[in-house]
Design an enzyme around this catalytic site. Sequence first.
Site, PDB file in Angstrom:
ATOM      1  N   ARG A  72       0.828  -1.220   0.000  1.00 16.81           N
ATOM      2  CA  ARG A  72       0.000   0.000   0.000  1.00 16.81           C
ATOM      3  C   ARG A  72       0.856   1.260   0.000  1.00 16.81           C
ATOM      4  NH1 ARG A  72      -3.379  -0.695   5.073  1.00 16.81           N
ATOM      5  NH2 ARG A  72      -1.410  -1.642   5.657  1.00 16.81           N
ATOM      6  N   ASN A  90      -6.179  -2.719   2.477  1.00 15.07           N
ATOM      7  CA  ASN A  90      -6.117  -4.172   2.655  1.00 15.07           C
ATOM      8  C   ASN A  90      -7.528  -4.726   2.794  1.00 15.07           C
ATOM      9  OD1 ASN A  90      -3.336  -4.449   2.627  1.00 15.07           O
ATOM     10  ND2 ASN A  90      -3.133  -4.317   4.842  1.00 15.07           N
TER      11      ASN A  90
END
Length: 146
Positions: A72, A90
Amino acid sequence: MDGCTFPSHLPHPSQKNHPFLWTPHKKGLERTSRSHSFLRQSVMGIVNNPHGHPTKSVHVRITGKVQGVYFRKWAREQAKLTTLNGWIRNCKDGSVEAVFSGKPAAVDNMLEKCKTGPVRAKVESLEVEVCPQPPGVGFKQLPDYR
């Protein structure tokens, strides 16, 4: 997309007011557009923003070893370098989902980069769907979807 959902500010494909409709077809289901011309153009993935520049927006699900490997953070940095808008987070099934929106070449470049990801990631698959342009400007990391 198991384990992930569209954010609440985007219409889900199962909603009646969603711009796309799944219809029966000889070989299964076929995605068709409702009659509004702006939405028909978005099926192709490229629309003009209010300033007349072409914009492409995609919803992506990335599977494999993509959590706990700074995916990320890496994606956020890559998106900011190419001035993409959108978000990443996520999912509870171990995947990562994101929305990338911006110049078509920048979005395509980001999708290519996501096929390998950061050094420690092991990407197995990338599922890409055209989606509405996200509201706002900038790219952010959302809280995990649990």
